[in-house]
Design a protein around this motif. Structure first.
Motif, mmCIF file in Angstrom:
data_model
loop_
_atom_site.group_PDB
_atom_site.id
_atom_site.type_symbol
_atom_site.label_atom_id
_atom_site.label_comp_id
_atom_site.label_asym_id
_atom_site.label_seq_id
_atom_site.Cartn_x
_atom_site.Cartn_y
_atom_site.Cartn_z
ATOM 1 N N GLU A 79 -46.973 32.265 -17.731
ATOM 2 C CA GLU A 79 -46.161 33.471 -17.671
ATOM 3 C C GLU A 79 -46.230 34.011 -16.255
ATOM 4 O O GLU A 79 -47.303 34.152 -15.687
ATOM 5 C CB GLU A 79 -46.669 34.524 -18.637
ATOM 6 C CG GLU A 79 -45.868 35.814 -18.587
ATOM 7 C CD GLU A 79 -46.433 36.887 -19.508
ATOM 8 O OE1 GLU A 79 -46.269 38.075 -19.165
ATOM 9 O OE2 GLU A 79 -47.054 36.542 -20.524
ATOM 10 N N LYS A 80 -45.063 34.293 -15.684
ATOM 11 C CA LYS A 80 -44.993 34.890 -14.351
ATOM 12 C C LYS A 80 -43.794 35.823 -14.314
ATOM 13 O O LYS A 80 -42.698 35.436 -14.723
ATOM 14 C CB LYS A 80 -44.865 33.805 -13.275
ATOM 15 C CG LYS A 80 -44.900 34.368 -11.860
ATOM 16 C CD LYS A 80 -44.899 33.260 -10.830
ATOM 17 C CE LYS A 80 -44.929 33.828 -9.428
ATOM 18 N NZ LYS A 80 -44.791 32.781 -8.423
ATOM 19 N N GLY A 82 -43.117 38.258 -16.170
ATOM 20 C CA GLY A 82 -42.631 38.571 -17.509
ATOM 21 C C GLY A 82 -41.851 37.447 -18.168
ATOM 22 O O GLY A 82 -41.361 37.608 -19.282
ATOM 23 N N LYS A 83 -41.743 36.302 -17.521
ATOM 24 C CA LYS A 83 -41.016 35.153 -18.075
ATOM 25 C C LYS A 83 -42.006 34.055 -18.439
ATOM 26 O O LYS A 83 -42.984 33.823 -17.728
ATOM 27 C CB LYS A 83 -40.005 34.613 -17.067
ATOM 28 C CG LYS A 83 -38.910 35.590 -16.730
ATOM 29 C CD LYS A 83 -37.968 34.997 -15.707
ATOM 30 C CE LYS A 83 -36.918 36.027 -15.298
ATOM 31 N NZ LYS A 83 -36.060 35.524 -14.231
ATOM 32 N N ASN A 84 -41.725 33.368 -19.546
ATOM 33 C CA ASN A 84 -42.557 32.257 -19.991
ATOM 34 C C ASN A 84 -41.921 30.927 -19.621
ATOM 35 O O ASN A 84 -40.698 30.768 -19.729
ATOM 36 C CB ASN A 84 -42.764 32.319 -21.505
ATOM 37 C CG ASN A 84 -43.667 33.449 -21.900
ATOM 38 O OD1 ASN A 84 -44.773 33.568 -21.395
ATOM 39 N ND2 ASN A 84 -43.199 34.306 -22.805
ATOM 40 N N PHE A 85 -42.750 29.988 -19.224
ATOM 41 C CA PHE A 85 -42.336 28.633 -18.858
ATOM 42 C C PHE A 85 -43.223 27.679 -19.649
ATOM 43 O O PHE A 85 -44.459 27.773 -19.548
ATOM 44 C CB PHE A 85 -42.495 28.413 -17.351
ATOM 45 C CG PHE A 85 -41.754 29.449 -16.541
ATOM 46 C CD1 PHE A 85 -40.440 29.242 -16.161
ATOM 47 C CD2 PHE A 85 -42.366 30.646 -16.205
ATOM 48 C CE1 PHE A 85 -39.752 30.207 -15.434
ATOM 49 C CE2 PHE A 85 -41.690 31.615 -15.474
ATOM 50 C CZ PHE A 85 -40.379 31.398 -15.088
ATOM 51 N N TRP A 86 -42.617 26.783 -20.446
ATOM 52 C CA TRP A 86 -43.385 25.945 -21.366
ATOM 53 C C TRP A 86 -43.174 24.460 -21.108
ATOM 54 O O TRP A 86 -42.089 24.034 -20.730
ATOM 55 C CB TRP A 86 -42.981 26.239 -22.810
ATOM 56 C CG TRP A 86 -43.335 27.613 -23.260
ATOM 57 C CD1 TRP A 86 -42.489 28.682 -23.368
ATOM 58 C CD2 TRP A 86 -44.619 28.085 -23.658
ATOM 59 N NE1 TRP A 86 -43.172 29.789 -23.804
ATOM 60 C CE2 TRP A 86 -44.483 29.455 -23.994
ATOM 61 C CE3 TRP A 86 -45.882 27.498 -23.752
ATOM 62 C CZ2 TRP A 86 -45.555 30.230 -24.425
ATOM 63 C CZ3 TRP A 86 -46.952 28.272 -24.188
ATOM 64 C CH2 TRP A 86 -46.781 29.622 -24.520
ATOM 65 N N VAL A 105 -42.254 27.615 -12.035
ATOM 66 C CA VAL A 105 -42.151 29.003 -12.482
ATOM 67 C C VAL A 105 -41.269 29.794 -11.523
ATOM 68 O O VAL A 105 -40.813 29.275 -10.507
ATOM 69 C CB VAL A 105 -43.558 29.649 -12.583
ATOM 70 C CG1 VAL A 105 -44.400 28.943 -13.631
ATOM 71 C CG2 VAL A 105 -44.273 29.653 -11.246
ATOM 72 N N SER A 106 -41.055 31.068 -11.824
ATOM 73 C CA SER A 106 -40.255 31.945 -10.965
ATOM 74 C C SER A 106 -40.808 31.952 -9.549
ATOM 75 O O SER A 106 -42.017 31.968 -9.341
ATOM 76 C CB SER A 106 -40.266 33.373 -11.498
ATOM 77 O OG SER A 106 -39.698 33.434 -12.770
#
Length: 131
Positions: A79-80, A82-86, A105-106
């Motif tokens: 999470e970075k 406020g966004k999740n990356f899976w 990630v962002s």
């Protein structure tokens, strides 16, 4: 041979956002502070150690060192901002074994929280600075 190597490098750069690989850098223990060696952030779970091993402006390396338990298929993530990356689903049935994902990630500075989604529950690491 040189042309083929160049092609493979380009192909690697254009793959999906998450790559699964054995993460040899995942710690095999985690202090109660959640601060591992070399800036690793970690959490001790019932059957292993979840860790954020590295992070930068556009990537996060999250790993899980599995020590026991039954069958497990899980996703590693970060999470970075406020966004999740899976990652995709990872079969984590071998123990003891390291599992990991390098995630895109962002962009930019900020904290990264390592995550694992398993059996409907999300587990997290303490935040790690990305800059």
């Amino acid at each position: 041979m040189r042309t083929r190597a160049s092609f493979l490098a380009v192909a690697t750069l254009t793959m999906p956002l998450a790559l699964s690989f054995p993460a040899s850098a995942a710690p095999t223990s985690c202090p109660s502070s959640g601060q591992g060696n070399g800036g690793v952030k970690c959490t001790t779970l019932t059957n292993g150690i979840l860790a954020t091993m590295a992070s930068g402006k556009t990537f996060a390396e999250v790993g899980y060192y599995r020590t026991g338990g039954g069958n497990l298929t899980a996703k590693l993530g970060a999470e970075k901002g406020g966004k999740n990356f899976w990652s995709g689903n990872i079969n984590m049935n071998n123990t003891p074994f390291h599992y990991g994902s390098m995630l895109t990630v962002s962009s930019g500075c900020g904290s990264v929280i390592g995550k694992m989604l398993a059996d409907g529950s999300t587990y997290t690491t303490p935040p790690k600075s990305s800059c």
